[in-house]
Design an enzyme around this catalytic site. Sequence first.
Site, PDB file in Angstrom:
ATOM      1  N   CYS A  63       0.853  -1.185   0.000  1.00 20.41           N
ATOM      2  CA  CYS A  63       0.000   0.000   0.000  1.00 20.41           C
ATOM      3  C   CYS A  63       0.890   1.237   0.000  1.00 20.41           C
ATOM      4  O   CYS A  63       1.674   1.426   0.931  1.00 20.41           O
ATOM      5  CB  CYS A  63      -0.881  -0.033   1.250  1.00 20.41           C
ATOM      6  SG  CYS A  63      -1.906   1.422   1.440  1.00 20.41           S
ATOM      7  N   CYS A 111      -1.034   3.787  -6.530  1.00 20.07           N
ATOM      8  CA  CYS A 111      -1.908   3.190  -5.511  1.00 20.07           C
ATOM      9  C   CYS A 111      -2.175   1.776  -5.991  1.00 20.07           C
ATOM     10  O   CYS A 111      -2.446   1.563  -7.188  1.00 20.07           O
ATOM     11  CB  CYS A 111      -3.214   3.976  -5.404  1.00 20.07           C
ATOM     12  SG  CYS A 111      -4.513   3.140  -4.454  1.00 20.07           S
TER      13      CYS A 111
END
Length: 261
Positions: A73, A183
């Site tokens: 992440c 992302c």
Amino acid sequence: MTSHPIAVFDSGLGGLTVLRALRERLPQEDFFYFADTRFLPYGDRPETFLRERGVLIAEALVKRGAKALVIACNTATAAAAEAIRAAVDLPIVALEPGVKPAVGLTNSGVIGVLATTRTLESERFQRLVGNHANGYRVLAQACPGLAEAIEAQGPDSAEVSALLDAFVAPLAAALADVVVLGCTHYPWVAEAIARRMPAGTVLLDTGEPVARQLERLLAAGNILGGGQGRLTVATSGAPASVAATVNRLFGQKLKIEHWEP
Ligand code: DGL
């Protein structure tokens, strides 16, 4: 230790795009994937919250017996990677937007970066651009709501399509020839992003380089291999909502655990 699983975590299901690359490169490893869906989206949460949550998760993963950790992440890396490295003694791979490789690939000198608000506002991202993309035009486009919409409505939904129209248009107008998927949720909509960019635009995601880096770290620590390709998936949210996506991506029916670090 060699036979212990590698832990991978994300705010939700974005990190599964990274997990896919890890499992392809390292079929002899077992993986424990944790989706912190209860707190999705990370991208709109304060940095202090993400730091504390990241350390709590990492410590709980160590207690579960992880031999290495992948922070799958970008947002959690930006807020918490340093604190996690200080708190736990494990080989750690942390993701960051691929600005460095983008610099080597651009011809126009214009690089687009799609990421969460929290990632783009972080000091770490500012440093990354300052150190590696000096003299290039880096268009950092925050995509609030996109990760949530991908999970809640699905990658092909009208909601996702409308958000992509808005977020990708400025990059196309500026003639960016490389778009960094900053992302881990966004590789799921890579084709839809590519369709909105001029033909030939390169899209960069970080799954493959992360897998290579993990392999290097495991080899250096003499803990490479030893598993059987097993995958356990857990979520802090509702297992049923996670199950459908996981099964679609990996083509196997997995039981999803509920787990609270
Ligand atoms: N998948 C995460 C990332 O790579 C963030 C998504 C979210 O906002 O929770 O940044």
